[in-house]
Scaffold this active site. Sequence first.
Site, PDB file in Angstrom:
ATOM      1  N   GLU A   1       0.955  -1.273   0.012  1.00 39.59           N
ATOM      2  CA  GLU A   1      -0.140   0.101   0.150  1.00 39.59           C
ATOM      3  C   GLU A   1       0.992   1.034   0.014  1.00 39.59           C
ATOM      4  O   GLU A   1       1.877   1.460   0.579  1.00 39.59           O
ATOM      5  CB  GLU A   1      -0.967   0.220   1.174  1.00 39.59           C
TER       6      GLU A   1
ATOM      7  N   MET B   1       0.180  -2.928   8.662  1.00 42.51           N
ATOM      8  CA  MET B   1      -0.276  -2.988   7.267  1.00 42.51           C
ATOM      9  C   MET B   1      -1.439  -4.025   7.228  1.00 42.51           C
ATOM     10  O   MET B   1      -0.918  -5.343   7.733  1.00 42.51           O
ATOM     11  CB  MET B   1       0.706  -3.191   6.420  1.00 42.51           C
TER      12      MET B   1
ATOM     13  N   GLU C   1      -6.074  -2.819  12.714  1.00 39.55           N
ATOM     14  CA  GLU C   1      -5.765  -3.574  11.466  1.00 39.55           C
ATOM     15  C   GLU C   1      -6.963  -4.721  11.343  1.00 39.55           C
ATOM     16  O   GLU C   1      -7.333  -5.179  10.192  1.00 39.55           O
ATOM     17  CB  GLU C   1      -4.445  -4.336  11.774  1.00 39.55           C
TER      18      GLU C   1
ATOM     19  N   GLU D   1      -9.465   4.261   6.459  1.00 38.09           N
ATOM     20  CA  GLU D   1      -8.663   4.607   7.664  1.00 38.09           C
ATOM     21  C   GLU D   1      -9.348   5.494   8.752  1.00 38.09           C
ATOM     22  O   GLU D   1      -9.152   5.215  10.133  1.00 38.09           O
ATOM     23  CB  GLU D   1      -7.414   5.479   7.247  1.00 38.09           C
TER      24      GLU D   1
END
Length: 850
Positions: free
Chosen positions: A128, A263, A298, A320
């Site tokens: 990403e 991530m 996450e 996000e």
Amino acid sequence: MAHPTEDKNFRLPTSIRPRRYAATLTLDMDAKRFSGQQTIDLELAEPSQEIILHAIALQLGEVTFRAGGEQRKPASIQPAAQSETVVLRFDAPLPRGSATLDVAWTGRFTEGLRGLYSAGKVAATQFEAADARRLFPSFDEPAFKAKWALSVRVPKGHTVLGNGPVVKEEQDGDHQKVTFQETEVLSSYLIALVVGPLVGTPEERVGGVPVRTWALPEKAHLTRFGQDVALAVLPRLQDYFGLPYAFTKVDQVGIPDFEAGAMENAGLITYREVALLLDPATAPLSVQKRVAEVVTHELAHQWFGNWVTMVWWDDLWLNEAFATWMAFKIVDQWRPEWRMWLDFDAHRASALHLDALKSTHPIHGEVRNAGEAGESFDAITYEKGGAVLRMIEGFLGEGPFREGIRQYMRKHARANAVKEDLWNALGEAAKQPVEELATAWVGQSGFPLVSARLEGRTLHLSQRRFYSEPGVQSGEKWPVPMVLRFEDGGGVREQRVLLRDAQATVTLEGSGDVKWLTANANSTGFYRVAYDKPSLEKLATNIKALAPSERISLLADQWALVRAGQASVADLLDLAGRFGDEEDDSVLDELVGRLAYIEGRLVDGEEQERFRRWVERLLSPGLKKLGWQAAAGEPDRVKLRRAALVRAVGGLARSQEALAEARPRVARMLDGDRDALEPNLLDASVAMVARAGDSALFDTFLQRMPKEPDPATQRRYLMALTAFENPALAERAQGLFFSDTVKTQDVASFAAGLLGNRTGREKWWEVMRTRWKDVVLRTGSAPMLLRRIVEAMGILRTREHLEQVKALLQANPVPEAQQATAQTLERLSQDVALRERCAPEVAAWLKKQP
């Protein structure tokens, strides 16, 4: 005529879509090279003479297109560096319908922390926003979801982890070949691979989902806490979404060198070690909370982001902001005694600070290419986005909000969505005009300053956009969902108001005199409040009646008004003086943060010493009463209060008494005495002792740091090296920046530490300017680290510094940090102006103190 791929804003045509990738990778871990072969199942909506794939620094070999029993080779294979693509051009149009594309290629591990790269003994991927193209020729945009069937050939003896469980392991010549279960449909940025000498916790299941946490063998004893967090929060997330977890397993891996915090790769979540691994017996509570929050963030992404994915990076905030808000919500359910929402307020403060600049950006802003997508990973996208979701939830109510989220998840399962899809689902569930509320807050930069003036039981409200630069004005308005909290003869009550206009008058419910009123109850609103003098005095007099979050907001808003030239620093210091017997650790953190700014920027010489003594007189009685030693069974709140007071008295006021207390304790701790320092005092004590430390202590930290298995302790010693104020030791620390002592992931925080060192600052700043290219090189061109290096220059203080920063960044622009450059220059120029404006006022105020 130029081909469209010559433009770096090029986007893939939607007429050709991948349905499935079947790929085999072979990794040469020593030479840091790889080769690959894959078959991509395609769907062509119309005939086309070319297929465009993303690829960076990949050498394509044999390429074959197959459809309807025929096979064709491209007439040319043309890389386009600007758009990071490769164009496969054929002699005649390819037919519409289903087809396959076979591709063979070779490449090298990426230098830096993206694509497939080396992190010490581990090879890991980080894709990403747009770095899958560094390992796979692929359709590397989030809207091109496909299934992935991967096999990996690596030298024997390595642990190999992928998105799915391993379905087959076999010997293949000198290699072991590992085949993973085919994935659900996923965007390319969520594919991941980790290879190395890793060990995992025993498999544990949550509702049939196997969960394991992995680390290097010497850190295996630090995996339990992160594993327990995943086991605790996964069922809570399934319950919130009303949907089972979709990606067959959860593997969490600590990577020794990692650009971001973590991530959310589907089924294989990668972490910076400090965000996953810890020893609960020695970890400060702040570290435990941070790990719990990151793990939950996450895992929330497995639904919001992985199951339902944004179409393009302009809606990155959908992923996000939601995961940010969700993490605090779920961890707060799991551990209510941690009071996570107060931590959320501290995170939100950075977004309010950034969003008061002219160079801010909307939550949903235009993103034209992958490079610009990288700049969107900031406090506006995460913290402001999360705060706006919290504000909308507060307005709609928890039940309708959750039902809207569930509808959104069901409707867009396995697919992509845009922000309007979310507003529609929330509006439908809540029967409220969500779009009006959301569009203003998500599509418009900035936030309002709400002015509140009380006359009897009538509250006069007005709003205008808040800027931290004095005198700047503009005419935007917001629908502001406000919750008022006040006390009158009938006790404490709440009243909701939607402030739509520039001005409004509200009659307060109830009767009798209003003792005090806060215009942002529990600080759930993303706005600042300016009270008239009598209302402010009532709040200051009744400070204990306010919730901790409201006391924090009172201080933060007053400080923001000082910055904007709308309140005096003397009044702020008078208000701060009322917090001497404050017992809440979060409020103390806010107070210490504000006072530290004044000590670091607004006073020098004699005034600085006078200010430190004032802080010591204000807060050391609280520390003396508590003492440094924790009692058996002492609550966390008390431990955290002590830590805040040690930071204030020992760190900020530089009390000799506190230093004399900390020195022998740090020495005993270094000798292995676990009881010498309560864990929450470690950071402040080590930093304080390092600041006044000698070369023997410097050598101790330098030798221990690389061997330390606990990442939080390692980081503590690393940052301590930047704190030594002995000029010769400050210079030694500066030399370490260009050595392997500082991992790539830590270069930005190390540089910031050196800029914060008062005796070493000027010399280090000179080094940064003269060796700027080497400084940039140390980041491995990682966009996030480049931004942080630029932002670190905001620590500088004087007008001369400001001019030097401007000249440096003008002569050496950092394309990956254009936004950060504008924001840092704007913020620094305001800090310099504030220093020039307020330093005399602080000096005059100090003279009046007893």
